[in-house]
Design an enzyme around this catalytic site. Structure first.
Site, PDB file in Angstrom:
ATOM      1  CG  ASP A   1     -67.316  33.516 -89.569  1.00  0.00           C
ATOM      2  OD1 ASP A   1     -67.523  34.625 -89.080  1.00  0.00           O
ATOM      3  OD2 ASP A   1     -66.235  32.912 -89.394  1.00  0.00           O
TER       4      ASP A   1
ATOM      5  CE  LYS B   1     -69.260  32.843 -86.388  1.00  0.00           C
ATOM      6  NZ  LYS B   1     -69.311  34.289 -86.703  1.00  0.00           N
TER       7      LYS B   1
HETATM    8  P1  NDP Z   1     -63.593  34.726 -95.887  1.00  0.00           P
HETATM    9  O1  NDP Z   1     -63.629  33.253 -95.876  1.00  0.00           O
HETATM   10  O2  NDP Z   1     -64.341  35.454 -96.949  1.00  0.00           O
HETATM   11  O3  NDP Z   1     -62.087  35.256 -95.908  1.00  0.00           O
HETATM   12  C1  NDP Z   1     -61.190  34.901 -94.905  1.00  0.00           C
HETATM   13  C2  NDP Z   1     -59.829  35.483 -95.225  1.00  0.00           C
HETATM   14  O4  NDP Z   1     -58.966  35.286 -94.123  1.00  0.00           O
HETATM   15  C3  NDP Z   1     -59.169  34.807 -96.407  1.00  0.00           C
HETATM   16  O5  NDP Z   1     -58.335  35.726 -97.041  1.00  0.00           O
HETATM   17  C4  NDP Z   1     -58.360  33.704 -95.749  1.00  0.00           C
HETATM   18  O6  NDP Z   1     -57.238  33.273 -96.515  1.00  0.00           O
HETATM   19  C5  NDP Z   1     -57.901  34.398 -94.482  1.00  0.00           C
HETATM   20  N1  NDP Z   1     -57.745  33.407 -93.407  1.00  0.00           N
HETATM   21  C6  NDP Z   1     -58.727  32.651 -92.860  1.00  0.00           C
HETATM   22  N2  NDP Z   1     -58.230  31.844 -91.909  1.00  0.00           N
HETATM   23  C7  NDP Z   1     -56.914  32.082 -91.870  1.00  0.00           C
HETATM   24  C8  NDP Z   1     -55.857  31.582 -91.089  1.00  0.00           C
HETATM   25  N3  NDP Z   1     -56.077  30.641 -90.138  1.00  0.00           N
HETATM   26  N4  NDP Z   1     -54.625  32.094 -91.309  1.00  0.00           N
HETATM   27  C9  NDP Z   1     -54.439  33.045 -92.272  1.00  0.00           C
HETATM   28  N5  NDP Z   1     -55.395  33.568 -93.032  1.00  0.00           N
HETATM   29  C10 NDP Z   1     -56.606  33.099 -92.841  1.00  0.00           C
HETATM   30  O7  NDP Z   1     -64.095  35.175 -94.440  1.00  0.00           O
HETATM   31  P2  NDP Z   1     -64.657  36.599 -93.969  1.00  0.00           P
HETATM   32  O8  NDP Z   1     -63.998  37.696 -94.723  1.00  0.00           O
HETATM   33  O9  NDP Z   1     -66.134  36.499 -93.969  1.00  0.00           O
HETATM   34  O10 NDP Z   1     -64.207  36.619 -92.438  1.00  0.00           O
HETATM   35  C11 NDP Z   1     -62.996  37.247 -92.002  1.00  0.00           C
HETATM   36  C12 NDP Z   1     -63.100  37.551 -90.525  1.00  0.00           C
HETATM   37  O11 NDP Z   1     -64.191  38.434 -90.291  1.00  0.00           O
HETATM   38  C13 NDP Z   1     -63.357  36.348 -89.611  1.00  0.00           C
HETATM   39  O12 NDP Z   1     -62.736  36.580 -88.366  1.00  0.00           O
HETATM   40  C14 NDP Z   1     -64.877  36.385 -89.419  1.00  0.00           C
HETATM   41  O13 NDP Z   1     -65.274  35.723 -88.245  1.00  0.00           O
HETATM   42  C15 NDP Z   1     -65.080  37.886 -89.323  1.00  0.00           C
HETATM   43  N6  NDP Z   1     -66.428  38.387 -89.590  1.00  0.00           N
HETATM   44  C16 NDP Z   1     -67.082  38.084 -90.754  1.00  0.00           C
HETATM   45  C17 NDP Z   1     -68.330  38.612 -90.993  1.00  0.00           C
HETATM   46  C18 NDP Z   1     -69.051  38.392 -92.282  1.00  0.00           C
HETATM   47  O14 NDP Z   1     -70.127  38.983 -92.453  1.00  0.00           O
HETATM   48  N7  NDP Z   1     -68.534  37.611 -93.216  1.00  0.00           N
HETATM   49  C19 NDP Z   1     -69.017  39.449 -89.999  1.00  0.00           C
HETATM   50  C20 NDP Z   1     -68.203  39.777 -88.845  1.00  0.00           C
HETATM   51  C21 NDP Z   1     -66.971  39.234 -88.664  1.00  0.00           C
HETATM   52  P3  NDP Z   1     -57.390  31.932 -97.388  1.00  0.00           P
HETATM   53  O15 NDP Z   1     -58.418  32.233 -98.430  1.00  0.00           O
HETATM   54  O16 NDP Z   1     -56.037  31.688 -97.954  1.00  0.00           O
HETATM   55  O17 NDP Z   1     -57.825  30.884 -96.426  1.00  0.00           O
HETATM   56  O1  2IT Z   2     -69.219  37.206 -86.989  1.00  0.00           O
HETATM   57  C1  2IT Z   2     -70.272  37.637 -87.509  1.00  0.00           C
HETATM   58  O2  2IT Z   2     -70.889  38.595 -87.016  1.00  0.00           O
HETATM   59  C2  2IT Z   2     -70.750  36.996 -88.729  1.00  0.00           C
HETATM   60  N1  2IT Z   2     -70.097  36.086 -89.237  1.00  0.00           N
HETATM   61  C3  2IT Z   2     -72.055  37.425 -89.337  1.00  0.00           C
HETATM   62  C4  2IT Z   2     -73.213  36.800 -88.618  1.00  0.00           C
HETATM   63  C5  2IT Z   2     -74.562  37.020 -89.253  1.00  0.00           C
HETATM   64  O3  2IT Z   2     -75.502  36.420 -88.720  1.00  0.00           O
HETATM   65  O4  2IT Z   2     -74.707  37.774 -90.219  1.00  0.00           O
END
Ligand code: NDP
Ligand code: 2IT
Length: 453
Positions: free
Chosen positions: A168, A128
């Site tokens: 992420d 990461k």
């Molecule tokens: P994005 O940046 O696209 O969206 C994040 C969302 O979460 C936004 O709505 C944001 O609000 C909110 N958020 C982030 N941090 C905070 C915080 N500290 N307090 C409150 N709200 C918060 O990220 P993703 O959708 O990609 O990721 C969301 C989760 O999924 C994370 O835990 C990530 O690690 C996990 N994940 C993502 C993957 C991927 O492929 N993208 C794969 C597997 C897991 P705002 O816009 O207002 O900050």
């Molecule tokens: O938490 C996760 O699994 C991710 N943010 C996606 C990682 C990736 O390599 O696609």
């Protein structure tokens, strides 16, 4: 020495060596404690000191990122890449750009990624990275200059057979584009060094949708065991980013009613169902806050963070059948879990990484709420990243349907692996234990096979 004592000693050691890294400690504590039944059955892991080794990253890279803002001023951020484990394949895992990023956060995410990636059944190790850079409020040019500066250091440590970063929180298609452009300029190589790329230049169809879709596929597999499904279920979703949006999209396809979303400023409760087109426009195109959604939909209820319940989050206080935490770590606390139980929630399915606090998880378990841990339920994103790597390596380009079918099969297999492991260890349906044991066993066995390197 009894296994329990050994684990306590290692956890003490982690606390001493990584002071203040609370999230990392939380993640290691959960994993190590759930391995007890495996360690008692098979003493090879303790004999080979695998636990002491697996909690230490193979490499942590920390670097200064200097970039120039639109006013011509120097700005400084910290960049990280924690290459945690290459036991089963090249390092793989996302990059997070968020002001809360620090070494402990990146280590917790990298540690979780080791086991998640193992569960996909694909050859990918765990890593990461990220930065405390906040893309919010920055111009496109500022984001581009930051990404170029970040990659100017990172490129030395990555490569399509070495370490393949992705997105992420705060890292989406725009950031991946700028990062890729700079990698290409510095190395002269057009290679699949990042995933989540644009479709014109090596990206995979359905990667954008994969984490959210995969999370819903996982929930469907789990509910099926108990002869239940998502049809007509009222589902709360937190977050409004990549994972949340495509969870909501797939929930509609599954016949469910997604009734909420949230961001860092507040929560939307839309009883008749979230208007997906308007959510996408607000978040993906205009990058506005959810207050905008409330002003477009007078029948939706908006609760700003200043009105959240004490120690809790408004989104989990909305009555629901299934909850999909899809924003960030520790966003579902004990008071939230109590409210979910009171309201009759049957399943909490983690789309985010470690969104449920340990006391909330205990409460859900004790009250027989089904629970899908993130390292299994959100593994569709990284699995589809690996499908992107496969397409890059073979110079092929699969259709959306082809990728989606593979994703469905992978999620079915991830579910089967963790569920079958829970049965093997006499804790049927405890997918936290199932996921940790199954992921660990694959990585630990590979470490033993490869000797103490
Ligand atoms: P994005 O940046 O696209 O969206 C994040 C969302 O979460 C936004 O709505 C944001 O609000 C909110 N958020 C982030 N941090 C905070 C915080 N500290 N307090 C409150 N709200 C918060 O990220 P993703 O959708 O990609 O990721 C969301 C989760 O999924 C994370 O835990 C990530 O690690 C996990 N994940 C993502 C993957 C991927 O492929 N993208 C794969 C597997 C897991 P705002 O816009 O207002 O900050
Ligand atoms: O938490 C996760 O699994 C991710 N943010 C996606 C990682 C990736 O390599 O696609």
């Amino acid at each position: 020495m009894p296994v329990n004592q050994k684990i306590e000693d290692i956890l003490d050691y982690i606390q001493k060596c990584s002071p203040g890294q609370d999230e990392f400690y939380q993640a290691t504590q959960e994993v190590l404690q759930s391995l007890i039944p495996l360690l008692e059955q098979d003493n090879r892991y303790l004999e080979h000191n695998i636990l002491e080794s697996i909690v230490v990253p193979e490499r942590s890279i920390i670097f200064r990122v200097n970039w120039v803002d639109d006013a011509g001023k120097r700005r400084t951020n910290v960049g990280y890449r924690v290459q945690f484990s290459s036991a089963i394949g090249p390092y793989k895992g996302g990059l997070r750009f968020h002001p809360t990023v620090n070494l402990g956060i990146i280590k917790f995410l990298g540690f979780e990624q080791i086991f998640k990636n193992a569960l996909t059944g694909l050859q990918i190790g765990g890593a990461k990275g990220g930065s405390n850079f906040d893309p919010k409020g920055k111009s496109d040019n500022e984001v581009m200059r930051f990404c170029q500066a970040f990659m100017s250091e990172l490129y030395k440590h990555i490569g399509n057979k070495r370490d393949v970063p992705a997105g992420d929180i705060g890292v989406g298609a725009r950031e991946i584009g700028y990062l890729f452009g700079q990698y290409k300029k510095l190395t002269g190589e057009f290679e699949g060094v990042l995933t989540g790329k644009g479709l014109n230049w090596g990206g995979s169809r359905a990667r954008k949708e994969a984490t959210g879709y995969g999370s819903v596929y996982f929930a469907e597999n789990f509910l099926k065991v108990y002869e239940k499904d998502l049809q007509g279920r009222r589902c709360t979703v937190s977050g409004s980013g990549n994972v949340a949006i495509y969870t909501i999209e797939k929930l509609y396809a599954a016949g469910a009613v997604p009734i909420s979303c949230s961001d860092s400023k507040g929560t939307i409760y839309h009883e008749k169902g979230i208007d997906l087109a308007s959510l996408k426009a607000i978040k993906e195109i205009h990058h506005k806050s959810l207050e905008e959604y409330a002003s477009l939909h007078p029948d939706a209820v908006y609760t700003g963070v200043s009105h959240y319940p004490e120690n809790g989050h408004a989104v989990w206080h909305i009555p629901c059948d299934v909850a999909f935490p899809s924003a960030t770590q520790n966003e579902l606390t004990l008071v939230d879990a109590q409210k979910l139980v009171e309201n009759g929630c049957i399943l909490v399915n983690e789309g985010a990484n470690m969104p449920t606090t340990p006391d909330a998880l205990d409460y859900l378990r004790n009250n027989n709420v089904l629970f899908s841990p993130g390292k299994a339920a959100n593994s569709g994103g990284v699995a589809t990243s690996q499908l992107e790597m496969s397409q890059n390596a073979s110079m092929s380009n699969w259709s959306f349907e082809e990728v989606d079918i593979k994703l469905r099969t992978i999620m079915q297999n991830v579910f089967k692996t963790v569920y079958d492991t829970s049965i093997e260890f006499d804790c049927e349906g405890d997918l936290v234990k199932g996921a940790n044991i199954a992921g660990f066993r694959k990585v630990a066995d590979s470490m033993i096979d490869q000797g103490s390197v």
